[in-house]
Design an enzyme around this catalytic site. Structure first.
Site, short mmCIF file in Angstrom:
data_model
loop_
_atom_site.label_atom_id
_atom_site.label_comp_id
_atom_site.label_asym_id
_atom_site.label_seq_id
_atom_site.Cartn_x
_atom_site.Cartn_y
_atom_site.Cartn_z
CE LYS A 200 14.85 9.09 -0.25
NZ LYS A 200 13.80 9.92 0.38
NE ARG A 210 8.78 9.12 -6.12
CZ ARG A 210 9.67 9.14 -7.10
NH1 ARG A 210 9.28 9.12 -8.35
NH2 ARG A 210 10.96 9.19 -6.82
NE ARG A 221 10.97 13.56 -4.24
CZ ARG A 221 9.97 12.70 -4.12
NH1 ARG A 221 10.19 11.41 -4.30
NH2 ARG A 221 8.76 13.10 -3.81
CD GLU A 237 25.57 13.61 0.89
OE1 GLU A 237 25.31 14.06 2.03
OE2 GLU A 237 25.25 14.20 -0.16
CE LYS A 252 13.63 5.10 0.87
NZ LYS A 252 12.67 6.05 1.48
CB SER A 278 7.97 0.70 -2.57
OG SER A 278 8.62 1.60 -3.47
CE1 TYR A 317 6.74 0.08 3.14
CE2 TYR A 317 8.44 -0.74 1.65
CZ TYR A 317 7.76 0.32 2.22
OH TYR A 317 8.08 1.61 1.89
#
Length: 327
Positions: A200, A210, A221, A237, A252, A278, A317
């Site tokens: 990610k 957000r 982050r 990872e 992602k 998004s 979506y």
């Protein structure tokens, strides 16, 4: 006159039936997962301005949206909870509260749908904390990795007990998959799976999300999400998540990281997911609204490209809409 070619690749492109016959990559409803936002305190669905066509659902409307998705044949649903602003606190206590919005939604959908679809839960604190970070903070305001794992464990147990089939730890804390797997097994939830947010990245394309979750984020982050400049780190990872018991691994964002999707797909024998996020949704939507691109064709091409890169599962979506079109 030069010799005419006798090897002609165009022969396999002559008709729609021919192209369908030789297509290497398929896109089917079962490959798609619909992310949904369910918010506390709403009397009707709340449109998300930066994601035209997507809403924050009420408990009632999310049940309708979920039923429509399942009817269209989507593979699963990923739930994100949006608590009321006044219910947020430093430790994200609403995340593991059985009466918290996400757990109530999971329980409602499991009651409605049973095992007819795969219910996935976002196992992260960012929606529930007043500072908007994916973990708890130490005295100096830094995200405390190991203290956060304790909160993830409690959240995971609450989500499984509410009805989740798969947990999606998305905070990128070191050891998160192992901590959750150990806790689930100890509590007898050996059938509950983990969809690990393995790679990610800290992406500018999360912007509309957000708004969707009413984020309270202060700062960024970058100390826990991956640097977009790094490729090999994703495999490190990946190896850790697999060793800790991940059942499905995810990349992602998807569209800006197709090389990572391919790297991960070539390295594993477990299912690979990718999240069309998004900002990727909003870019296509905005361009189509201006008449700059063919909306429907761009949607299918974008999803096919993610599948072609190696994703077995695509979170988008557009899942319900596309699944209905594919029938």
């Amino acid at each position: 006159m030069t010799d005419r070619p006798y090897i002609r690749p165009r022969r396999l492109r002559t008709t729609p039936a021919m192209r369908r016959l030789v297509a290497q990559t398929s896109l089917e409803p079962r490959h798609l997962v619909l992310p949904v936002f369910v918010a506390d305190g709403l009397s009707e669905p709340n449109p998300i301005a930066s994601m035209p066509g997507v809403v924050q659902h009420t408990l009632d409307s999310v049940r309708t949206a979920a039923a429509q998705a399942v009817e269209a044949g989507v593979g699963g649903l990923m739930l994100f909870g949006v608590p009321a602003a006044g219910d947020k606190d430093a430790t994200g206590s609403g995340a593991d509260d059985p009466d918290g919005i996400l757990n109530r939604a999971l329980a409602a959908l499991r009651s409605d749908l049973g095992d007819s679809t795969v219910l996935m839960a976002d196992t992260c604190l960012d929606e529930f904390t007043d500072h908007g970070h994916c973990g708890v903070l130490d005295a100096e305001g830094r995200v405390d990795n190991d203290a956060t794992l304790e909160r993830y464990v409690s959240m995971a147990l609450a989500q499984v007990e509410a009805g989740a089939h798969l947990l999606g730890p998305s905070g990128m804390m070191d050891g998160q998959v192992g901590a959750i797997r150990a806790a689930l097994d100890a509590a007898g939830h050996t059938d509950a799976g983990i969809l690990a947010y393995t790679a990610k990245y800290s992406s500018a394309f999360y912007g509309p999300f957000r708004e969707a979750v009413g984020s309270s984020l202060q700062g960024d982050r970058r100390t826990y999400q991956q640097d977009p400049a790094n490729r090999d780190e994703a495999i490190r990872e990946l190896e850790l998540d697999l060793a800790e018991g991940a059942d499905i691994v995810m990349v992602k964002p998807a569209m800006s990281y197709l090389d990572i999707v391919r790297d991960v797909a070539e390295a594993v024998v477990v299912p690979v997911a990718a999240y069309q996020i998004s900002g990727e949704y909003s870019m296509i939507t905005a361009a189509a609204e201006r008449g700059w691109i063919d909306r429907d064709a761009a949607i299918l091409e974008s999803l096919t490209s993610i599948r072609r890169a190696g994703a077995d599962i695509v979170l988008t979506y557009w899942a319900t809409e596309v699944a209905a079109r594919l029938h």
